[in-house]
Design an enzyme around this catalytic site. Sequence first.
Site, PDB file in Angstrom:
ATOM      1  N   GLU A  48     -39.059 -15.945  18.359  1.00  0.00           N
ATOM      2  CA  GLU A  48     -39.766 -17.137  17.889  1.00  0.00           C
ATOM      3  C   GLU A  48     -38.841 -18.304  17.554  1.00  0.00           C
ATOM      4  O   GLU A  48     -38.798 -18.791  16.422  1.00  0.00           O
ATOM      5  CB  GLU A  48     -40.625 -16.782  16.672  1.00  0.00           C
ATOM      6  CG  GLU A  48     -41.672 -15.722  16.978  1.00  0.00           C
ATOM      7  CD  GLU A  48     -42.562 -15.365  15.808  1.00  0.00           C
ATOM      8  OE1 GLU A  48     -43.590 -14.706  16.018  1.00  0.00           O
ATOM      9  OE2 GLU A  48     -42.242 -15.754  14.663  1.00  0.00           O
ATOM     10  N   GLU A  88     -46.068  -9.528  20.024  1.00  0.00           N
ATOM     11  CA  GLU A  88     -46.519  -9.347  18.642  1.00  0.00           C
ATOM     12  C   GLU A  88     -47.976  -9.763  18.556  1.00  0.00           C
ATOM     13  O   GLU A  88     -48.369 -10.788  19.118  1.00  0.00           O
ATOM     14  CB  GLU A  88     -45.748 -10.207  17.627  1.00  0.00           C
ATOM     15  CG  GLU A  88     -44.361  -9.749  17.274  1.00  0.00           C
ATOM     16  CD  GLU A  88     -43.715 -10.618  16.188  1.00  0.00           C
ATOM     17  OE1 GLU A  88     -44.463 -11.205  15.363  1.00  0.00           O
ATOM     18  OE2 GLU A  88     -42.485 -10.715  16.167  1.00  0.00           O
TER      19      GLU A  88
END
Length: 442
Positions: free
Chosen positions: A165, A349
């Site tokens: 991320e 995720e």
Amino acid sequence: MMRAFPKNFLWGVAASAYQTEGAVEKDGRGQSVWDVYAHTPGRTTNGDTADIACDHYHRYPEDIALMSGLGVKAYRLSTAWPRIYPHGKGQVNRRGLDFYDRVIDLLLHEGIEPWICLHHWDMPVAIEEKGGWRNRDTARIFADYAATVIAHFSDRVKRFAPINEPNVIPWVAYNVGRHAPGQQDYAACLAAIHTLNLAHGHTVKAVRAEAPKAEVGNIVSLGPVRPHYQDAAHEQAVVLGDCLWRRVTVDPLWLGIYPEPIASEIEPLIQGDDMDVISQKMDFFGLNHYNPVFVGPNPTTSFGISETPPPIGMGPLTDVNWVVDPDAFLEQIRDTSARYNKPVIYITENGASFADALTPDRKVIDPDRIAYFNAYLGRLLDAIEEGHDIRGYFAWSLMDNFEWGRGFSKRFGLVYVDYPTLQRIPKASYHWLSGVIGQNGL
């Protein structure tokens, strides 16, 4: 009627080093920016730190047994940069590599494929003191660390990702100042964006050099960006928010360009063949998704915008005040597939935090999480049936852990961690998802 996932669909779980391992002073590990941040008064809920976390460093055999019981065939872990290079560079800490050797060998013994993410936010303090992601030299320093890990594990690990991320780091650590190193600085945010992209590109090159048979891709958290209110100021915030949240750490990688309206701001940072380095060919797109992101004007932040709570009446909500919106998940998959020319996608995720509690007989019944997974996996099947090339799904997370600034107050796990004793207790959602994996369908 059961809806089946593709025959070779890959089921996995994900976790990160800093959130689970603990043992922050064990076997030569150096200090990370999150060690400093968490020990700074007022930064985390209840002053929680990850000094012990879930003690995965010592309890990994038990945790891998839980993965095996769940039925997953892949585990997305991160390697801790300060555990392998205590000062970020220089002398390798062999004991750090030895720990991941033990984890990976046991995973393979259990028939679980290790996926390595090389950075999940735990930068060594020594690198941060020299500018961290604000300093473009960090890109090559990070790539050197990555090359060490890739070369060491290339005989056993076949899938790597450079940075988890990278869009979150500029947005939360430098725009809002809510993550380590906790700054609010416009120039630093821009510099971090470009350095993170450079680090990604150099690391992809390292994978090609050190493990030519391995696959490499990005991992980014994306969700549709929406206005908190329907007015001109919020619509304008959406344009900039969409650029900062979804585009500046993805478009350069996949399209070789920085998006408007920020391209001209980053242009002075670009040197030589930077964009060629950044836009290396990748093998998969790792998509993390939780919720749509609501934004609005905020003059106290570096860019004058920030994420907002969901509008009143928007719901249901998770325990971290994120909207449960499986349609936004499908929307994001469609956007990713269309914008980046139908890449191979893994959902790296997805999950939800709810206020779990032990019953008197020490069980955890979490119907909200089961409903969440059921709805989101349903939309994932819709996306697959539409023709999007989705190869696997990693639930976040295997177990409750240190949830960054929220400390231990929020629980995302399929397994409940009783922090006073560190006992692991599979939740009802663990058993439900095990059934889904076993029949490979809903």
